[in-house]
Scaffold this motif. Structure first.
Motif, PDB file in Angstrom:
ATOM      1  N   LEU A 243       0.763  -1.263  -0.021  1.00 39.43           N
ATOM      2  CA  LEU A 243      -0.023  -0.094  -0.031  1.00 39.43           C
ATOM      3  C   LEU A 243       0.845   1.351   0.086  1.00 39.43           C
ATOM      4  CD1 LEU A 243      -2.768  -0.851   2.626  1.00 39.43           C
ATOM      5  CD2 LEU A 243      -2.827  -1.033   0.378  1.00 39.43           C
ATOM      6  N   LEU A 244       0.389   2.256  -0.712  1.00 38.63           N
ATOM      7  CA  LEU A 244       1.013   3.532  -0.709  1.00 38.63           C
ATOM      8  C   LEU A 244      -0.016   4.684  -0.432  1.00 38.63           C
ATOM      9  CD1 LEU A 244       3.515   5.286  -3.115  1.00 38.63           C
ATOM     10  CD2 LEU A 244       1.421   6.321  -2.316  1.00 38.63           C
ATOM     11  N   THR A 245       0.276   5.140   0.896  1.00 39.10           N
ATOM     12  CA  THR A 245      -0.948   6.206   1.311  1.00 39.10           C
ATOM     13  C   THR A 245      -0.334   7.692   1.074  1.00 39.10           C
ATOM     14  OG1 THR A 245      -1.681   4.687   2.940  1.00 39.10           O
ATOM     15  CG2 THR A 245      -2.248   7.090   3.107  1.00 39.10           C
ATOM     16  N   PHE A 246      -1.103   8.448   0.421  1.00 40.24           N
ATOM     17  CA  PHE A 246      -0.488   9.886   0.211  1.00 40.24           C
ATOM     18  C   PHE A 246      -1.623  10.834   0.873  1.00 40.24           C
ATOM     19  CE2 PHE A 246       0.048  13.836  -1.924  1.00 40.24           C
ATOM     20  CZ  PHE A 246       1.250  13.795  -2.405  1.00 40.24           C
ATOM     21  N   SER A 247      -1.153  11.411   2.011  1.00 40.30           N
ATOM     22  CA  SER A 247      -2.027  12.422   2.867  1.00 40.30           C
ATOM     23  C   SER A 247      -1.520  13.644   3.092  1.00 40.30           C
ATOM     24  CB  SER A 247      -2.343  11.824   4.164  1.00 40.30           C
ATOM     25  OG  SER A 247      -1.359  11.483   5.048  1.00 40.30           O
ATOM     26  N   ASP A 248      -2.026  14.472   3.465  1.00 39.89           N
ATOM     27  CA  ASP A 248      -1.815  15.969   3.860  1.00 39.89           C
ATOM     28  C   ASP A 248      -2.307  16.448   4.936  1.00 39.89           C
ATOM     29  OD1 ASP A 248      -4.053  17.353   2.935  1.00 39.89           O
ATOM     30  OD2 ASP A 248      -3.226  17.003   0.705  1.00 39.89           O
ATOM     31  N   ASN A 249      -2.138  17.656   5.617  1.00 36.74           N
ATOM     32  CA  ASN A 249      -3.019  18.323   6.544  1.00 36.74           C
ATOM     33  C   ASN A 249      -3.765  19.382   6.086  1.00 36.74           C
ATOM     34  OD1 ASN A 249      -0.625  19.815   6.213  1.00 36.74           O
ATOM     35  ND2 ASN A 249      -0.292  20.390   8.195  1.00 36.74           N
ATOM     36  N   GLY A 250      -4.339  19.214   4.850  1.00 37.76           N
ATOM     37  CA  GLY A 250      -5.241  20.307   4.394  1.00 37.76           C
ATOM     38  C   GLY A 250      -6.701  19.951   4.748  1.00 37.76           C
ATOM     39  N   PRO A 251      -7.623  20.532   3.947  1.00 35.58           N
ATOM     40  CA  PRO A 251      -8.997  20.511   4.166  1.00 35.58           C
ATOM     41  C   PRO A 251      -9.451  19.220   4.026  1.00 35.58           C
ATOM     42  CG  PRO A 251      -8.855  21.895   2.488  1.00 35.58           C
ATOM     43  CD  PRO A 251      -7.514  21.579   2.915  1.00 35.58           C
TER      44      PRO A 251
ATOM     45  N   PHE B 209      -5.273   9.731   0.029  1.00 33.05           N
ATOM     46  CA  PHE B 209      -5.468   8.572  -0.811  1.00 33.05           C
ATOM     47  C   PHE B 209      -4.671   7.214  -0.625  1.00 33.05           C
ATOM     48  CE2 PHE B 209      -6.630  12.575  -2.684  1.00 33.05           C
ATOM     49  CZ  PHE B 209      -7.934  12.536  -3.196  1.00 33.05           C
ATOM     50  N   VAL B 210      -5.185   6.204  -1.131  1.00 33.86           N
ATOM     51  CA  VAL B 210      -4.320   4.906  -1.066  1.00 33.86           C
ATOM     52  C   VAL B 210      -4.243   4.334  -2.357  1.00 33.86           C
ATOM     53  CG1 VAL B 210      -4.577   2.768   0.142  1.00 33.86           C
ATOM     54  CG2 VAL B 210      -5.455   4.665   1.556  1.00 33.86           C
ATOM     55  N   LEU B 211      -3.013   3.972  -2.694  1.00 31.09           N
ATOM     56  CA  LEU B 211      -2.830   3.281  -4.086  1.00 31.09           C
ATOM     57  C   LEU B 211      -2.524   1.776  -3.558  1.00 31.09           C
ATOM     58  CD1 LEU B 211      -2.147   3.283  -7.118  1.00 31.09           C
ATOM     59  CD2 LEU B 211       0.250   3.850  -6.660  1.00 31.09           C
ATOM     60  N   SER B 212      -3.568   1.002  -3.887  1.00 26.24           N
ATOM     61  CA  SER B 212      -3.134  -0.384  -3.541  1.00 26.24           C
ATOM     62  C   SER B 212      -2.566  -1.444  -4.579  1.00 26.24           C
ATOM     63  CB  SER B 212      -4.473  -1.168  -3.023  1.00 26.24           C
ATOM     64  OG  SER B 212      -4.458  -2.360  -2.736  1.00 26.24           O
ATOM     65  N   LEU B 213      -1.361  -1.853  -4.383  1.00 30.11           N
ATOM     66  CA  LEU B 213      -0.758  -2.736  -5.250  1.00 30.11           C
ATOM     67  C   LEU B 213      -1.144  -4.224  -5.062  1.00 30.11           C
ATOM     68  CD1 LEU B 213       2.256  -0.434  -5.396  1.00 30.11           C
ATOM     69  CD2 LEU B 213       0.725  -0.783  -7.377  1.00 30.11           C
ATOM     70  N   LYS B 214      -1.927  -4.507  -4.094  1.00 29.82           N
ATOM     71  CA  LYS B 214      -2.005  -5.744  -3.654  1.00 29.82           C
ATOM     72  C   LYS B 214      -2.107  -6.934  -4.697  1.00 29.82           C
ATOM     73  CE  LYS B 214      -4.509  -4.800   0.763  1.00 29.82           C
ATOM     74  NZ  LYS B 214      -5.752  -4.886   1.427  1.00 29.82           N
ATOM     75  N   ASN B 215      -2.647  -6.508  -5.944  1.00 28.56           N
ATOM     76  CA  ASN B 215      -2.976  -7.492  -6.817  1.00 28.56           C
ATOM     77  C   ASN B 215      -1.797  -7.487  -7.926  1.00 28.56           C
ATOM     78  OD1 ASN B 215      -5.490  -8.180  -5.908  1.00 28.56           O
ATOM     79  ND2 ASN B 215      -6.410  -6.546  -6.922  1.00 28.56           N
TER      80      ASN B 215
END
Length: 812
Positions: A738-746, A802-808
Motif C-alpha cells: 500500500l502507498l498512502t498519500f495524505s496531507d494536513n489540508g482540508p 488517498f491509498v494506492l493499493s498494489l495488492k494484486n
C-alpha cells in the motif's frame, strides 16, 4: 444660497430611474402594497393611442392653416379611434373634440380630448395620506418615509403598534421615486387620498401637471408650485385609500402589451410558490374588460424531471480558525424521472471558499494576484451575505416532446410563462428584474449550460431564490431597479448559485442520464444476446416457412441472405466498438500526458523566466550567488526533462519491475524547488526496511503521484488553518503493498468521496481544475493492476488522503 436646478432635471432623473412602462406600473403597485392595501385596481382606458395622437398632431402641424378641413380632420380621427373602446367614452371623446373650424382650434380640441378620455387609474384601499403627508412626503422626490419605516421595522426590539405580523413586513419601496414612475406613464397626475381616520372628513387632492416642463426647458424646479387641497367630503366615515389618475399618456396601451406586462411582471411580483397573492390582490382592466394574470399551476410542477435545492445556513461551530466558521452550503438534487437518483452535498470551509474563487462570466483567467485579491474579498463576504434558499424545477423539454407529447402540449404554455431562471424574492416580493427572459444575471446561457447533446438552460428552469431584508441587509436594490448594487456579497451569491447549477446540478443530471441510457459494457452484452436470439428465431421461422411453401424458396433464401448481411454488419460494429475501447486507453494516457506536459511547461516557463531574470543582472556572471542560482535552475530543468522522458510513449509500452520508493523519491526531487519555496514538509515513511517492488509502468505511477501532489499543494496553499506548517506524508507498506498519500489540508468531504473520480468533477474553481486528474489517475492505476481510493474518513467525515493499493500486483 441653496442649490437650484432646472425642472427638466426631473425628466432626466425619471428616464434614468424608471426605464420602462412595465417598471413604472411595477413601482406603483409596490406602493399600494406598502400602503397595506388589501387589494388594488388598475383601470386603463384608451380611446386614441398615443402613436395615433402624435400622428394627428404632426398632420395638423404640417398643413397650411387655410387648407384645414373639419370633415377631413374628423374623418382621420375616426379612423384611428380604438374599436374596443367603450361607446360612452367614444361619445365623450367626440363631444370634447367638437367640430373645430380652424387648425389652431383643432390642435387645442385634440389635446383636450386626448387628455380627458385616455387615462390610467390605480385605486387602492390602503392607509392613505393627509395634507401633511402629501406635502412633506409625496411632493418630496427621494422622501425617506419608506426607508425610515423599513429601518424601524428591522430594529430587533421594535414592535409596530396596532399592526399584525403580516403588516409589519419591511417596506418594498425606500427610494421615494414613485411620483417619477407616474411621470413616466403620463405628464399629468391627479392624486385623491384620505386616511382611515374619523377625524378626516374630506378627501385630499393633489394635481401634478408636468407639462410646463416639456414646453419650457429653462423652467426652474422652484416654479413647480404644487399644493394639496381639501376635496369633496367622504361618502362614508370608513373610506380610505388613494386613487391615482394619470393622464396625457406617453405610450400606447393595448391588450397585447397589457397581457405581456400582466404575465411577465405583475403576476410575478409576489412569490407564487408560496401563495396566489397577486391573483387575489390585483384587478387589471383594459377598456372595462378584465385582463387575467398568468396562473401559477402548482400541480404542473410535479411533472418536472428534476428538482434542485440549495441553501446557505448557519450550523454548529466547529473550527474557530476558519473565517467561514458556522456556515454550511447544502445542495440537494432529486432526479425524479429516475427513481432513487438523489444526491446531497454539505459544503463547508475551504471547499465552500473554492466554490466562489472563479468570477462569474470571466472569459479568460485573470492574473494570479488579481484573482486572489478578488476572491479573498468575495470569500470574506460570505458571512455577511446571510442565509438564503434556492430551488428550481427542471423540465426536460426534449424528452417530454419525444416521450410524452400530449403532456407537453398541456405543459408548454406554463413552462414558457414561468421559466427564465431564478426569480428573486425578498420577504415574499420580487427583486426586479431577476428571472426575466432577458436577464441572465448568472451568465448561464452563453455557454455554461449548453452542450452538443445535452441542454440545461433557463428556458427549462422554473425556480426561485428567497432572501430577506433582515437576513441579507447588504443585498440592496439599485435605484433604477436593475437588480442588486454591486458588492462582494452580491458576487458571492452569484458564484454560489452558478456553482450549484453548473458544477453540481448539470453534471449530476448528465451522469444520471448516461447511466440510465445503458451505455455500459453490460448493455452491449445484453444487446448482443438480444440480437442473437432474434436472429435465431427469424431464421428458424423462415426455414419452417420454406418447408411448407417450397415455391417461395427463392424469396425466403433472399431474406436469409439479407439476415446474414445484417449479422456481418453487426460483427463489424462490434469490432469497431472494441477498437474504440482499445483506443480509449490511448486517449486516457495521452490526456494524462497532456495535463502533465501542461504542468511541466508551466514550471519550465517559471524556471527559464527566473534564469533569464538572473542573466539580466549586471554582475550575473561574476556574482557567486547568481552562479549558484543558475546552477540550481539548470538542475531543476534536468529533473523536468527526466520526467518527460518517463512519460514518453516507448516508456509507457513497457512494464518493468521497479521499487515504489524510488518513484516516490523521483517525485520529491522533481518538486524540490517548490517544496522549499513554499515551506512544505514532505515526509516519507516506510513500515519496514523491505523494498516494495512492483511490475508497473513507471511513468504512469509517477503521473498518479504527481497529480496527488498537485492537488495537495493547491489545498495546502488555500487552507484556512495556518497554525501548523503544511505537511505531506507519503507512507509505504511493503507487506500490504500500500502507498498512502495524505496531507494536513482540508481533505475531501465524505459526500464527494466518489464524485471526485468522475470526469470533469472538481472542487476547485474552473480556472484551477478541470476535473480530469483523479479520473485519469484511477484509470492509470487500473491499467497497472492497482486501485486508487480515498483513505478512511476521519471523525469529522473528511478523507485526508488517498491509498494506492498494489495488492494484486504479482511480485517479480
Amino acid at each position: 444660497m441653496g442649490i437650484e436646478f432646472k425642472a427638466r432635471v426631473l425628466l432626466e432623473l425619471g428616464a434614468e430611474l424608471i426605464s420602462s412602462d412595465g417598471v413604472a406600473i411595477y413601482e406603483l403597485v409596490k406602493n399600494t402594497i406598502d400602503a397595506k392595501s388589501p387589494t388594488v385596481e388598475i383601470s386603463i382606458r384608451i380611446i386614441l393611442q398615443h402613436s395615433s395622437y402624435l400622428e394627428l398632431s404632426s398632420y395638423l402641424a404640417n398643413i397650411d392653416s387655410n387648407g384645414f378641413d373639419t370633415d377631413s380632420f374628423i374623418r382621420k380621427v375616426s379612423q384611428r379611434i380604438e374599436s374596443d373602446a367603450p361607446e360612452i367614452s367614444r361619445s365623450n371623446f367626440f363631444q370634447t373634440l367638437g367640430n373645430p373650424l380652424s387648425k389652431l382650434a383643432a390642435i387645442k380640441a385634440l389635446d383636450q380630448a386626448y387628455f380627458e378620455e385616455n387615462y390610467i387609474c390605480i385605486k387602492d384601499y390602503g392607509h392613505g395620506m393627509n395634507l401633511d403627508t402629501l406635502q412633506s412626503g409625496y411632493l418630496t422626490i427621494g422622501t425617506p418615509m419608506r426607508l425610515l419605516q423599513k429601518v424601524r421595522s428591522t430594529k430587533p426590539n421594535w414592535t409596530p403598534k396596532n399592526q399584525s405580523e403580516e403588516q409589519s413586513i419591511p417596506a418594498l419601496g425606500e427610494k421615494g421615486i414613485g411620483r417619477l414612475a407616474a411621470m413616466r406613464l403620463g405628464h399629468y397626475v391627479h392624486v385623491q387620498t384620505v386616511k382611515e381616520d374619523i377625524k378626516e372628513k374630506n378627501w385630499h387632492i393633489l394635481e401634478l401637471d408636468w407639462r410646463p416642463i416639456f414646453s419650457d426647458p429653462t423652467l426652474n424646479a422652484s416654479a413647480l408650485d404644487y399644493k394639496p387641497e381639501v376635496g369633496l367630503p367622504k361618502e362614508s366615515p370608513n373610506d380610505h385609500g388613494t386613487i391615482l389618475t394619470i393622464r396625457c399618456l406617453q405610450s400606447d396601451w393595448d391588450e397585447s402589451k397589457l397581457k405581456q406586462l400582466a404575465n411577465s411582471e405583475l403576476a410575478k411580483l409576489a412569490d407564487p410558490f408560496l401563495s396566489d397573492f397577486m391573483a387575489n390582490f390585483l384587478t387589471l382592466r383594459l377598456q372595462g374588460q378584465k385582463v387575467l394574470l398568468a396562473e401559477f399551476e402548482h400541480s404542473k410542477l410535479k411533472h418536472a424531471d428534476a428538482i434542485c435545492r440549495a441553501k446557505l445556513q448557519r450550523v454548529e461551530s466547529w473550527d474557530k480558525t476558519d473565517p467561514l466558521d458556522g456556515l454550511e452550503f447544502v445542495v440537494d438534487i432529486d432526479y425524479k424521472h429516475y427513481k432513487g437518483a438523489k444526491r446531497i452535498w454539505h459544503i463547508r470551509s475551504e471547499h465552500l471558499a473554492s466554490c466562489i474563487r472563479e468570477p462569474v462570466g470571466r472569459r479568460k483567467k485573470a492574473k494570479a494576484f488579481e484573482l486572489q485579491q478578488d476572491s479573498d474579498a468575495v470569500i470574506s463576504a460570505i458571512p455577511q451575505l446571510g442565509p438564503f434558499e434556492m430551488q428550481f424545477y427542471w423540465f426536460n423539454r426534449g424528452r417530454l416532446m419525444r416521450e410524452e407529447h400530449d403532456l407537453w402540449t398541456q405543459m408548454q404554455d406554463f413552462v414558457k410563462a414561468w421559466s427564465g431562471g431564478l426569480l428573486v424574492f425578498r420577504d415574499g416580493f420580487r427583486v426586479y428584474p431577476y428571472g426575466a427572459a432577458t436577464d441572465d444575471w448568472l451568465d448561464l446561457d452563453r455557454s455554461a449550460l449548453s452542450g452538443s447533446a445535452y441542454k440545461l438552460n433557463r428556458a427549462q428552469i422554473i425556480g426561485y431564490l428567497r432572501i430577506s431584508h433582515n437576513g441579507n441587509p447588504l443585498l440592496l436594490d439599485q435605484t433604477n431597479r436593475e437588480g442588486f448594487r454591486d458588492c462582494p456579497e452580491k458576487e458571492a451569491l452569484r458564484r454560489l448559485l452558478r456553482h450549484t447549477i453548473i458544477t453540481k446540478c448539470k453534471l449530476f443530471l448528465e451522469d444520471t442520464l448516461k447511466e440510465n441510457k445503458g451505455e455500459s459494457a453490460e448493455a452491449l452484452d445484453s444487446l448482443e444476446r438480444r440480437v442473437g436470439i432474434s436472429e435465431l428465431q427469424a431464421v428458424t421461422q423462415l426455414q419452417r416457412l420454406q418447408s411448407r411453401i417450397p415455391e417461395e424458396s427463392e424469396s425466403i433464401n433472399e431474406i436469409l441472405f439479407q439476415i446474414g448481411e445484417i449479422r456481418d454488419a453487426w460483427e463489424r460494429a462490434k469490432i469497431t466498438i472494441k477498437n474504440h475501447e482499445s483506443d480509449l486507453e490511448q486517449y486516457i494516457h495521452l490526456a494524462g500526458v497532456g495535463l502533465q506536459v501542461e504542468f511541466i511547461a508551466h514550471e519550465l516557463s517559471r524556471v527559464t523566466g527566473d534564469a533569464l531574470q538572473s542573466l539580466r543582472e549586471g554582475d550575473a556572471l561574476t556574482n557567486e550567488a547568481t552562479r549558484l542560482g543558475l546552477e540550481t535552475q539548470l538542475k531543476t530543468l534536468e529533473k523536468r526533462i527526466r520526467v518527460v522522458d518517463l512519460l514518453s510513449i516507448p516508456g509507457r509500452q513497457r512494464k518493468t519491475v521497479v521499487n515504489i520508493e524510488d518513484i516516490v523519491q523521483t517525485l520529491v526531487e522533481m518538486h524540490d524547488a517548490k517544496i522549499k519555496r513554499h515551506g512544505l514538509n514532505v515526509r516519507i515513511n516506510k513500515t519496514s526496511n523491505k523494498p516494495c517492488p512492483a511490475k508497473v509502468e513507471e511513468g504512469q505511477i509517477l503521473q498518479i503521484l504527481d497529480n496527488l501532489f498537485s492537488n495537495s499543494f493547491y489545498w495546502l496553499s488555500n487552507r484556512f488553518d495556518r497554525s501548523v506548517p503544511p505537511e505531506i506524508l507519503i507512507s509505504i507498506d511493503p507487506t500490504e503493498r500500500l502507498l498512502t498519500f495524505s496531507d494536513n489540508g482540508p481533505g475531501v468531504p465524505n459526500d464527494m468521496a466518489e464524485d471526485i473520480f468522475k470526469p470533469f468533477v472538481t472542487t476547485k474553481p474552473p480556472g484551477d481544475g478541470r476535473g480530469l486528474g483523479l479520473f485519469i489517475s484511477r484509470r492509470l492505476a487500473e491499467y497497472n493492476d492497482a486501485t486508487l481510493d480515498v483513505t478512511l474518513a476521519a471523525e469529522d467525515n473528511i478523507h485526508h488522503g488517498f491509498v494506492l493499493s498494489l495488492k494484486n500486483v504479482k511480485k517479480s
